[in-house]
Design a protein around this motif. Structure first.
Motif, PDB file in Angstrom:
ATOM      1  N   SER A 122       4.808  -1.443  13.062  1.00 37.34           N
ATOM      2  CA  SER A 122       5.609  -0.840  13.411  1.00 37.34           C
ATOM      3  C   SER A 122       6.013   0.789  13.201  1.00 37.34           C
ATOM      4  CB  SER A 122       7.221  -1.921  13.227  1.00 37.34           C
ATOM      5  OG  SER A 122       7.573  -2.782  13.941  1.00 37.34           O
ATOM      6  N   LEU A 123       5.686   0.758  11.579  1.00 30.73           N
ATOM      7  CA  LEU A 123       6.039   2.094  11.225  1.00 30.73           C
ATOM      8  C   LEU A 123       4.071   2.713  11.430  1.00 30.73           C
ATOM      9  CD1 LEU A 123       7.452   1.394   8.199  1.00 30.73           C
ATOM     10  CD2 LEU A 123       8.696   2.269  10.086  1.00 30.73           C
ATOM     11  N   THR A 124       3.545   2.488  12.015  1.00 28.32           N
ATOM     12  CA  THR A 124       2.291   3.096  11.674  1.00 28.32           C
ATOM     13  C   THR A 124       1.215   2.793  13.107  1.00 28.32           C
ATOM     14  OG1 THR A 124       0.294   1.702  11.281  1.00 28.32           O
ATOM     15  CG2 THR A 124       1.543   2.468   9.862  1.00 28.32           C
ATOM     16  N   LYS A 125       0.849   4.763  13.832  1.00 25.06           N
ATOM     17  CA  LYS A 125      -0.012   3.944  14.702  1.00 25.06           C
ATOM     18  C   LYS A 125      -0.618   4.371  14.736  1.00 25.06           C
ATOM     19  CE  LYS A 125       3.668   5.937  17.885  1.00 25.06           C
ATOM     20  NZ  LYS A 125       4.290   8.017  18.354  1.00 25.06           N
ATOM     21  N   HIS A 126      -1.588   4.716  13.782  1.00 24.06           N
ATOM     22  CA  HIS A 126      -2.619   5.056  13.433  1.00 24.06           C
ATOM     23  C   HIS A 126      -3.178   4.288  12.354  1.00 24.06           C
ATOM     24  CE1 HIS A 126      -2.740   7.882  16.161  1.00 24.06           C
ATOM     25  NE2 HIS A 126      -2.058   8.979  15.541  1.00 24.06           N
ATOM     26  N   LYS A 127      -3.239   4.977  10.209  1.00 19.10           N
ATOM     27  CA  LYS A 127      -3.189   4.258   9.490  1.00 19.10           C
ATOM     28  C   LYS A 127      -2.400   3.719   8.673  1.00 19.10           C
ATOM     29  CE  LYS A 127      -6.179   6.845   8.070  1.00 19.10           C
ATOM     30  NZ  LYS A 127      -7.074   8.189   7.621  1.00 19.10           N
ATOM     31  N   SER A 128      -2.148   2.708   7.319  1.00 19.47           N
ATOM     32  CA  SER A 128      -1.424   2.480   5.783  1.00 19.47           C
ATOM     33  C   SER A 128      -2.835   3.136   4.929  1.00 19.47           C
ATOM     34  CB  SER A 128      -0.998   1.312   6.137  1.00 19.47           C
ATOM     35  OG  SER A 128      -1.953   0.090   6.282  1.00 19.47           O
ATOM     36  N   SER A 129      -2.713   3.561   4.041  1.00 19.22           N
ATOM     37  CA  SER A 129      -3.257   3.660   2.777  1.00 19.22           C
ATOM     38  C   SER A 129      -2.655   2.569   1.999  1.00 19.22           C
ATOM     39  CB  SER A 129      -3.558   5.184   2.493  1.00 19.22           C
ATOM     40  OG  SER A 129      -4.516   5.728   2.806  1.00 19.22           O
ATOM     41  N   HIS A 130      -3.503   1.143   1.351  1.00 19.32           N
ATOM     42  CA  HIS A 130      -3.035   0.598   0.585  1.00 19.32           C
ATOM     43  C   HIS A 130      -3.906   0.991  -0.858  1.00 19.32           C
ATOM     44  CE1 HIS A 130      -1.750  -2.068   3.358  1.00 19.32           C
ATOM     45  NE2 HIS A 130      -2.786  -1.157   4.569  1.00 19.32           N
ATOM     46  N   ILE A 131      -3.419   1.055  -2.012  1.00 17.15           N
ATOM     47  CA  ILE A 131      -3.610   0.880  -3.184  1.00 17.15           C
ATOM     48  C   ILE A 131      -3.630  -0.738  -4.115  1.00 17.15           C
ATOM     49  CG2 ILE A 131      -3.711   2.020  -5.148  1.00 17.15           C
ATOM     50  CD1 ILE A 131      -1.610   4.480  -3.644  1.00 17.15           C
ATOM     51  N   TYR A 132      -4.535  -1.596  -4.714  1.00  9.93           N
ATOM     52  CA  TYR A 132      -4.552  -2.786  -5.225  1.00  9.93           C
ATOM     53  C   TYR A 132      -5.958  -2.601  -6.065  1.00  9.93           C
ATOM     54  CZ  TYR A 132      -8.912  -2.981  -2.293  1.00  9.93           C
ATOM     55  OH  TYR A 132     -10.095  -3.139  -1.602  1.00  9.93           O
ATOM     56  N   ASN A 133      -5.904  -3.575  -6.868  1.00  6.53           N
ATOM     57  CA  ASN A 133      -6.320  -4.213  -7.789  1.00  6.53           C
ATOM     58  C   ASN A 133      -6.738  -5.839  -7.714  1.00  6.53           C
ATOM     59  OD1 ASN A 133      -4.115  -5.361  -9.122  1.00  6.53           O
ATOM     60  ND2 ASN A 133      -4.239  -4.458 -11.219  1.00  6.53           N
ATOM     61  N   GLY A 134      -6.301  -6.241  -6.601  1.00  5.71           N
ATOM     62  CA  GLY A 134      -6.016  -7.798  -6.891  1.00  5.71           C
ATOM     63  C   GLY A 134      -5.697  -8.689  -5.369  1.00  5.71           C
ATOM     64  N   SER A 135      -5.979  -9.872  -5.591  1.00  5.70           N
ATOM     65  CA  SER A 135      -6.005 -10.895  -4.107  1.00  5.70           C
ATOM     66  C   SER A 135      -4.771 -10.232  -3.326  1.00  5.70           C
ATOM     67  CB  SER A 135      -6.313 -11.986  -3.976  1.00  5.70           C
ATOM     68  OG  SER A 135      -7.091 -12.127  -5.116  1.00  5.70           O
ATOM     69  N   PHE A 136      -3.511 -10.047  -3.584  1.00 10.08           N
ATOM     70  CA  PHE A 136      -2.964 -10.269  -2.779  1.00 10.08           C
ATOM     71  C   PHE A 136      -2.368  -8.422  -1.748  1.00 10.08           C
ATOM     72  CE2 PHE A 136      -1.351 -13.627  -4.440  1.00 10.08           C
ATOM     73  CZ  PHE A 136      -1.178 -14.613  -3.688  1.00 10.08           C
ATOM     74  N   GLU A 192      -2.406   9.893 -10.151  1.00  8.75           N
ATOM     75  CA  GLU A 192      -3.716  11.474 -10.220  1.00  8.75           C
ATOM     76  C   GLU A 192      -4.836  11.740  -9.186  1.00  8.75           C
ATOM     77  OE1 GLU A 192      -1.337  14.296 -11.209  1.00  8.75           O
ATOM     78  OE2 GLU A 192       0.316  12.069 -11.432  1.00  8.75           O
ATOM     79  N   GLN A 193      -5.137  10.537  -9.809  1.00  8.46           N
ATOM     80  CA  GLN A 193      -7.082  10.673  -8.816  1.00  8.46           C
ATOM     81  C   GLN A 193      -7.387   9.956  -7.458  1.00  8.46           C
ATOM     82  OE1 GLN A 193      -6.828   8.757 -12.770  1.00  8.46           O
ATOM     83  NE2 GLN A 193      -6.972  10.970 -12.775  1.00  8.46           N
ATOM     84  N   LEU A 194      -5.781   9.086  -6.992  1.00  9.02           N
ATOM     85  CA  LEU A 194      -5.471   9.247  -5.412  1.00  9.02           C
ATOM     86  C   LEU A 194      -5.780   9.995  -4.344  1.00  9.02           C
ATOM     87  CD1 LEU A 194      -2.732   7.279  -5.462  1.00  9.02           C
ATOM     88  CD2 LEU A 194      -4.850   6.185  -5.703  1.00  9.02           C
ATOM     89  N   GLU A 195      -6.773  10.092  -3.820  1.00  7.85           N
ATOM     90  CA  GLU A 195      -6.828  10.225  -2.641  1.00  7.85           C
ATOM     91  C   GLU A 195      -6.656  10.022  -1.085  1.00  7.85           C
ATOM     92  OE1 GLU A 195     -11.110  12.366  -3.199  1.00  7.85           O
ATOM     93  OE2 GLU A 195     -10.708  13.079  -5.029  1.00  7.85           O
ATOM     94  N   ILE A 196      -5.383  10.468  -1.103  1.00  3.09           N
ATOM     95  CA  ILE A 196      -5.001   9.625   0.237  1.00  3.09           C
ATOM     96  C   ILE A 196      -4.650  10.631   1.229  1.00  3.09           C
ATOM     97  CG2 ILE A 196      -2.981   8.571   1.302  1.00  3.09           C
ATOM     98  CD1 ILE A 196      -2.073   7.163  -2.151  1.00  3.09           C
ATOM     99  N   GLU A 245      -7.435   2.443   5.148  1.00  4.85           N
ATOM    100  CA  GLU A 245      -7.883   2.975   3.766  1.00  4.85           C
ATOM    101  C   GLU A 245      -7.363   2.047   2.960  1.00  4.85           C
ATOM    102  OE1 GLU A 245      -7.579   6.999   3.446  1.00  4.85           O
ATOM    103  OE2 GLU A 245      -9.269   7.811   5.010  1.00  4.85           O
ATOM    104  N   GLY A 246      -8.305   1.603   2.023  1.00  2.74           N
ATOM    105  CA  GLY A 246      -7.474   1.041   0.854  1.00  2.74           C
ATOM    106  C   GLY A 246      -8.263   1.796  -0.467  1.00  2.74           C
ATOM    107  N   ILE A 247      -7.657   1.667  -1.120  1.00  8.33           N
ATOM    108  CA  ILE A 247      -8.345   2.099  -3.092  1.00  8.33           C
ATOM    109  C   ILE A 247      -7.996   1.397  -3.241  1.00  8.33           C
ATOM    110  CG2 ILE A 247      -8.236   3.943  -4.221  1.00  8.33           C
ATOM    111  CD1 ILE A 247      -5.698   5.461  -2.106  1.00  8.33           C
ATOM    112  N   ALA A 248      -8.947   0.310  -4.719  1.00  6.92           N
ATOM    113  CA  ALA A 248      -9.399  -0.270  -5.420  1.00  6.92           C
ATOM    114  C   ALA A 248      -8.871   0.356  -6.778  1.00  6.92           C
ATOM    115  CB  ALA A 248      -9.943  -0.895  -5.545  1.00  6.92           C
ATOM    116  N   PHE A 249      -8.165  -0.071  -8.038  1.00  8.48           N
ATOM    117  CA  PHE A 249      -8.242   0.282  -9.147  1.00  8.48           C
ATOM    118  C   PHE A 249      -8.411  -1.538  -9.431  1.00  8.48           C
ATOM    119  CE2 PHE A 249      -4.208  -0.121  -8.214  1.00  8.48           C
ATOM    120  CZ  PHE A 249      -3.586  -0.824  -8.916  1.00  8.48           C
TER     121      PHE A 249
END
Length: 354
Positions: A77-91, A120-124, A107-111
């Motif tokens: 309901s809020l994205t037509k193209h993409k979301s960006s996910h920042i994660y460090n675990g399973s959920f 500061e380093q995120l490239e969303i 896109e996914g960004i793991a830390f």
């Protein structure tokens, strides 16, 4: 009686037994969900959620079946193209995997487990429509601090931010104003049985949902919003769950007090477990340690033995999860669990190591 430290579904408030009988006696369980009795219940519960959990007055509250349904609602309901996910675990990663099925360009960004979210380093990407992360990662006992969320909010002011707060909402005093969407299931810090989700959305999030006007699903956000203007749901709701939520919130203190209790108790628990040589705290960096889910690491054999012996003493300890499944166990630090139950848990560990 079994002491339940499982990180969800977890211990429910003992008063729930009385509330359930009351719900039956008040005729709530068979009431039509378009009728006045349900509308009054829904309105009262929304008011209590905002007041007791410190949610801004202009945010909208919605009921869902649980947090994982919210993942779906928000992506469709809020994205037509993409979301960006920042994660460090399973959920966090599961949410990302699910988003990719609906929007393959997501896109996914793991830390790392022991680092704070590297804002500061995120490239969303500039065309990201929704930034998603888990405030309290139940799988590994980490959390994203209020300061980090504020920095993320300041850096990406024009992008909607959605937060999975399943293991912290109703336990910690979250700064709701710093993100557009917050959601949780009730089987953790709310101290209730599973089967109900609570989602809070900012006016900005609803504006975006109306702009997109996605109505292809029963749980499309714009449809949920329109129904909730009259305190109704698109689907036949979990009336008992909503009733229990109202009763629990009526009887509980404001979130500020609960937050302080959990912080103090988590500090004591981390200190307690740090004394054992063959148990390590999974999260070494104190700054990112969860206040509501304590993750502890040991050899597979020891983890197995601790859980079995605990169960023998009527103590249920949480299994490890995901990548940490076999060599960790988890202890919930939720409001419904009493201080004396933690004292009992500590006695078990001291006896185990005697």
């Amino acid at each position: 009686m079994m002491l339940n430290f499982y990180p969800g579904p977890s211990k429910i408030y003992p008063e729930v037994r009385t509330y359930m009988t009351d719900a039956y006696d008040e005729g709530m369980l068979g009431t039509p969900h378009r009728g006045e009795q349900f509308v009054q219940l829904s309105r009262a519960t929304v008011g209590l959620i905002k007041r007791k959990l410190n949610i801004p007055e202009d945010y909208y509250i919605f009921f869902t079946s649980g947090a994982t349904e919210c993942w779906e609602i928000l992506i469709q309901s809020l994205t037509k193209h993409k979301s960006s996910h920042i994660y460090n675990g399973s959920f966090g990663e599961k949410w990302f995997d699910y988003a990719k099925k609906l929007r393959p360009k997501s896109e996914g960004i793991a830390f790392d487990l022991n680092e704070a979210m590297p804002v500061e380093q995120l490239e969303i990407s500039a065309d990201t429509e929704l930034i998603c992360f888990t405030q309290n990662e139940t799988s590994n006992g980490t959390q994203v601090s209020a300061t980090t969320i504020l920095n993320l909010h300041n850096r990406y002011r024009d992008t909607l931010i959605a937060v999975d707060a399943t293991s912290s909402m109703a336990g910690l005093n979250l700064k709701i104003i710093k993100a557009d969407i917050w959601f949780a299931s009730v089987q953790k810090c709310f101290g209730l049985p599973p089967g109900l989700g609570v989602m809070a959305c900012s006016p900005r999030a609803i504006f975006r949902a109306k702009q997109m006007a996605e109505r292809g699903h029963y749980n499309s956000l714009v449809s949920i919003y329109e129904k909730m203007l009259n305190y109704q749901t698109t689907h036949t709701p979990n009336t008992l769950g909503i009733y229990l939520l109202r009763r629990v919130l009526e009887d509980r203190p404001f979130i500020k007090g609960i937050d302080q209790e959990l912080i103090d108790r988590s500090t004591a628990l981390y200190e307690f477990f740090a004394q054992f040589q063959d148990i390590q705290l999974l999260v070494e960096n104190e700054e990112v340690r969860s206040r509501t889910v304590i993750a502890l690491q040991a050899s597979e054999r020891l983890v197995d033995d601790i859980k079995k012996r605990a169960l023998h003493h009527n103590i249920r300890i949480g299994n490890g999860y995901g990548a940490w499944q076999r060599n960790t166990f988890r202890i919930a630090n939720f409001p419904a669990i009493l201080d004396e139950e933690y004292e009992e848990l500590k006695r078990f560990f001291l006896h185990y190591y005697a």
